[in-house]
Design a protein around this motif. Structure first.
Motif, PDB file in Angstrom:
ATOM      1  N   THR A   8      26.482  34.951  34.180  1.00  0.00           N
ATOM      2  CA  THR A   8      25.149  34.805  34.753  1.00  0.00           C
ATOM      3  C   THR A   8      24.662  36.122  35.338  1.00  0.00           C
ATOM      4  N   LEU A   9      23.447  36.506  34.973  1.00  0.00           N
ATOM      5  CA  LEU A   9      22.824  37.716  35.494  1.00  0.00           C
ATOM      6  C   LEU A   9      21.664  37.360  36.412  1.00  0.00           C
ATOM      7  N   HIS A  10      21.496  38.134  37.476  1.00  0.00           N
ATOM      8  CA  HIS A  10      20.366  37.924  38.379  1.00  0.00           C
ATOM      9  C   HIS A  10      19.884  39.283  38.870  1.00  0.00           C
ATOM     10  N   ARG A  11      18.585  39.409  39.015  1.00  0.00           N
ATOM     11  CA  ARG A  11      18.024  40.666  39.501  1.00  0.00           C
ATOM     12  C   ARG A  11      18.187  40.750  41.017  1.00  0.00           C
ATOM     13  N   VAL A  12      18.717  41.881  41.482  1.00  0.00           N
ATOM     14  CA  VAL A  12      18.915  42.096  42.910  1.00  0.00           C
ATOM     15  C   VAL A  12      18.372  43.462  43.291  1.00  0.00           C
ATOM     16  N   MET A  18      20.239  44.483  37.381  1.00  0.00           N
ATOM     17  CA  MET A  18      20.681  43.178  36.923  1.00  0.00           C
ATOM     18  C   MET A  18      22.174  43.073  37.195  1.00  0.00           C
ATOM     19  N   ALA A  19      22.549  42.150  38.066  1.00  0.00           N
ATOM     20  CA  ALA A  19      23.947  42.032  38.495  1.00  0.00           C
ATOM     21  C   ALA A  19      24.558  40.729  37.991  1.00  0.00           C
ATOM     22  N   TYR A  20      25.831  40.799  37.625  1.00  0.00           N
ATOM     23  CA  TYR A  20      26.571  39.576  37.318  1.00  0.00           C
ATOM     24  C   TYR A  20      26.844  38.860  38.637  1.00  0.00           C
ATOM     25  N   VAL A  21      26.580  37.569  38.685  1.00  0.00           N
ATOM     26  CA  VAL A  21      26.746  36.824  39.933  1.00  0.00           C
ATOM     27  C   VAL A  21      27.471  35.514  39.666  1.00  0.00           C
ATOM     28  N   TYR A  22      28.134  35.020  40.684  1.00  0.00           N
ATOM     29  CA  TYR A  22      28.829  33.734  40.595  1.00  0.00           C
ATOM     30  C   TYR A  22      28.136  32.737  41.514  1.00  0.00           C
ATOM     31  N   GLY A  23      27.812  31.564  40.972  1.00  0.00           N
ATOM     32  CA  GLY A  23      27.224  30.508  41.789  1.00  0.00           C
ATOM     33  C   GLY A  23      25.744  30.617  41.979  1.00  0.00           C
ATOM     34  N   ASN A  48      27.555  26.435  34.697  1.00  0.00           N
ATOM     35  CA  ASN A  48      28.614  27.360  35.103  1.00  0.00           C
ATOM     36  C   ASN A  48      28.176  28.808  34.946  1.00  0.00           C
ATOM     37  N   SER A  49      28.564  29.626  35.894  1.00  0.00           N
ATOM     38  CA  SER A  49      28.323  31.059  35.775  1.00  0.00           C
ATOM     39  C   SER A  49      29.595  31.798  35.364  1.00  0.00           C
ATOM     40  N   ASN A 103      41.221  33.407  27.820  1.00  0.00           N
ATOM     41  CA  ASN A 103      40.451  34.562  27.362  1.00  0.00           C
ATOM     42  C   ASN A 103      40.685  35.700  28.352  1.00  0.00           C
ATOM     43  N   HIS A 104      41.617  36.603  28.024  1.00  0.00           N
ATOM     44  CA  HIS A 104      41.945  37.695  28.932  1.00  0.00           C
ATOM     45  C   HIS A 104      41.340  39.022  28.464  1.00  0.00           C
ATOM     46  N   SER A 105      40.444  38.965  27.473  1.00  0.00           N
ATOM     47  CA  SER A 105      39.792  40.178  26.983  1.00  0.00           C
ATOM     48  C   SER A 105      38.529  40.521  27.782  1.00  0.00           C
ATOM     49  N   VAL A 106      38.155  39.649  28.702  1.00  0.00           N
ATOM     50  CA  VAL A 106      36.936  39.855  29.489  1.00  0.00           C
ATOM     51  C   VAL A 106      37.197  40.842  30.623  1.00  0.00           C
ATOM     52  N   THR A 107      36.113  41.339  31.206  1.00  0.00           N
ATOM     53  CA  THR A 107      36.202  42.215  32.371  1.00  0.00           C
ATOM     54  C   THR A 107      35.865  41.416  33.615  1.00  0.00           C
ATOM     55  N   LEU A 108      36.669  41.567  34.644  1.00  0.00           N
ATOM     56  CA  LEU A 108      36.380  40.909  35.923  1.00  0.00           C
ATOM     57  C   LEU A 108      35.190  41.639  36.547  1.00  0.00           C
ATOM     58  N   ASN A 109      34.034  40.986  36.585  1.00  0.00           N
ATOM     59  CA  ASN A 109      32.810  41.676  37.002  1.00  0.00           C
ATOM     60  C   ASN A 109      32.214  41.192  38.319  1.00  0.00           C
ATOM     61  N   THR A 110      32.844  40.214  38.972  1.00  0.00           N
ATOM     62  CA  THR A 110      32.373  39.782  40.289  1.00  0.00           C
ATOM     63  C   THR A 110      33.555  39.684  41.242  1.00  0.00           C
ATOM     64  N   CYS A 111      33.264  39.861  42.517  1.00  0.00           N
ATOM     65  CA  CYS A 111      34.301  39.714  43.547  1.00  0.00           C
ATOM     66  C   CYS A 111      33.673  39.115  44.789  1.00  0.00           C
ATOM     67  N   GLU A 112      34.310  38.105  45.298  1.00  0.00           N
ATOM     68  CA  GLU A 112      33.895  37.524  46.574  1.00  0.00           C
ATOM     69  C   GLU A 112      35.017  37.739  47.571  1.00  0.00           C
ATOM     70  N   VAL A 113      34.705  38.416  48.644  1.00  0.00           N
ATOM     71  CA  VAL A 113      35.676  38.666  49.700  1.00  0.00           C
ATOM     72  C   VAL A 113      35.546  37.533  50.699  1.00  0.00           C
ATOM     73  N   ILE A 114      36.574  36.688  50.797  1.00  0.00           N
ATOM     74  CA  ILE A 114      36.505  35.507  51.656  1.00  0.00           C
ATOM     75  C   ILE A 114      37.439  35.677  52.849  1.00  0.00           C
ATOM     76  N   CYS A 115      36.970  35.259  54.006  1.00  0.00           N
ATOM     77  CA  CYS A 115      37.707  35.469  55.256  1.00  0.00           C
ATOM     78  C   CYS A 115      37.963  34.142  55.951  1.00  0.00           C
ATOM     79  N   TYR A 116      39.211  33.937  56.351  1.00  0.00           N
ATOM     80  CA  TYR A 116      39.621  32.729  57.074  1.00  0.00           C
ATOM     81  C   TYR A 116      40.078  33.109  58.474  1.00  0.00           C
ATOM     82  N   TYR A 117      39.538  32.434  59.462  1.00  0.00           N
ATOM     83  CA  TYR A 117      39.965  32.602  60.846  1.00  0.00           C
ATOM     84  C   TYR A 117      39.547  31.358  61.614  1.00  0.00           C
TER      85      TYR A 117
END
Length: 429
Positions: A360-364, A178-183, A267-268, A229-243
């Protein structure tokens, strides 16, 4: 609202990034067909190919991003590299009347972790969402019924998703997590990625180290801000690339009601949390402007140059609909942001590590990160896209099957490797 240059002043190579990726709630951006963008495909992964791919991103001139790209574009070269240490009390630079801020963070240890992570991403072969290999995940989608396009050639930025697992959601299934996901799971999936190809990999140790450093900076920057709210843990990361001409149109990351309230079902991202973006590589522009609830721009555009080694914090209050004084009168408004892509026209490459706290959690799939759906129904278009992707990825020598703009897998892989090696040698060595 004053048009200032205070952001780039004294940042000397450290502006920011505000292109928040994920479930974009902006006005629709139609990805047009790239079918006319052909190429003889005989070029190798050299600087010539780099220039050709940049020039052949699309032949469609009606796309809103492409229209803006035709306007005058500053051709600033690579910025001089600086060695800056992580500061305990960083100077905070405010943008206009907004509360979003920029701080500098460039420590040798963190930049080494950045380099390690990006090498696994760009120096390995392309992979499909269903495989657990290292390397860039390639997807194919047919947005709004147009010709199927690969994510490596669309006008929107290239995105790779990562997250941490929920430690309290294990049910004994060793093949999934079960992964935390954005969007995802909020009724609005990420633009340009069909459900059968959604993928969110687990954060590797190098990315977790980067996350920890960014989180530390976030807490230090907002520990006295009662609205965050800065007590939360950053649990998702999106690596975005511009070219090339890749960019993102006006949008805000949080969906709100007309009276400005946070809508939980839409909202997630956790309410009242900051979006944190670490910028790596060549510079690109971020634009911020006030909009009314209907999405009409009602304030001046603030242009900010985003340079290597800076962290941009998008304050949650900036996306709230509140009364603000604009041209001497009170207007209910919120900030939206967009990016027109890299600055310059010589094969520049810019990367953003976008960290969020999501609920938001989703099974992956535990190995590949591919989303698992219980009742996913495949349309004819989805089946067609999957077939195109499978042929592209599994072809033995990677020299026959071509993407819409005419390049083979081998050529595109060499192109991506070349761009990464360029920023690695200039910024991460």
């Amino acid at each position: 609202i004053q048009q200032t240059s205070v952001v780039s002043k004294s940042l000397a190579n450290g502006s920011n990034d505000g292109e928040q990726s994920g479930s974009i709630q902006q006005t629709s951006v139609v990805s047009k067909s790239l079918a006319n963008g052909s190429n003889d495909g005989e070029q190798s992964g050299s600087s010539t190919l780099c220039q050709q791919m940049k020039n052949q991103t699309t032949n469609v001139r009606s796309h809103p991003i492409q229209q803006q790209q035709q306007k005058k574009k500053k051709s600033g070269g690579l910025q001089p590299k600086q060695t800056l240490q992580l500061r305990r009390s960083p100077r905070i630079h405010h943008l206009l009347e907004a509360q979003s801020t920029i701080v500098m963070m460039e420590s040798p240890r963190i930049m080494k972790e950045v380099c390690t992570f990006l090498e696994t991403l760009f120096l390995n072969p392309f992979r499909s969402p269903s495989r657990g290999d290292l390397g860039l995940v390639v997807t194919v989608d047919s947005s709004y019924g147009n010709t199927p396009q690969f994510n490596i050639e669309r006008l929107t930025y290239l995105k790779q998703s990562y997250s941490v697992s929920c430690l309290h959601s294990s049910d004994g299934d060793k093949t999934s997590r079960m992964a935390y996901v954005y969007g995802a799971g909020t009724g609005s999936s990420s633009f340009g990625v069909q459900k059968s190809q959604q993928c969110c990999r687990e954060m590797p140790p190098s990315l977790l180290s980067i996350r920890d450093a960014v989180q530390k900076q976030m807490v230090e920057s907002f520990q006295n801000d009662q609205s965050v709210n800065h007590s939360v843990t950053l649990n998702t990361c999106e690596v975005i690339c511009y070219y090339g001409d890749k960019g993102i149109p006006w949008h805000r990351d949080i969906t709100r009601s007309r009276d400005g309230k946070y809508i939980h079902a839409s909202n997630s991202q956790v309410e009242s949390t900051v979006v944190c973006v670490l910028v790596i590589g060549d510079s690109r522009q971020l634009m911020m402007a006030l909009h009314n609830f209907a999405g009409k721009k009602v304030g001046h555009i603030q242009k900010i140059e985003l340079n290597h080694g800076s962290i941009f914090f998008l304050h949650p209050n900036d996306e709230m609909d509140v009364m603000r004084v604009i041209s001497g009168r009170n207007v209910r408004s919120h900030y939206r942001h967009r990016s027109m892509g890299v600055s310059g026209t010589s094969g520049e490459f810019s990367i953003g590590f976008v960290f969020r706290a999501c609920k938001t959690l989703h099974r992956v799939n535990r190995n590949s990160g591919m989303f698992i759906y219980d009742d996913l129904k495949m349309s004819e278009t989805a089946l067609k896209c999957n077939k195109i992707l499978d042929t592209f990825i599994t072809e033995k020598d990677g020299t026959q099957t071509r993407i819409v703009s005419g390049f083979t897998r081998e050529e595109v892989q060499n192109f991506m490797k070349e761009m990464f090696c360029q920023i690695r040698d200039k910024y991460l060595s």
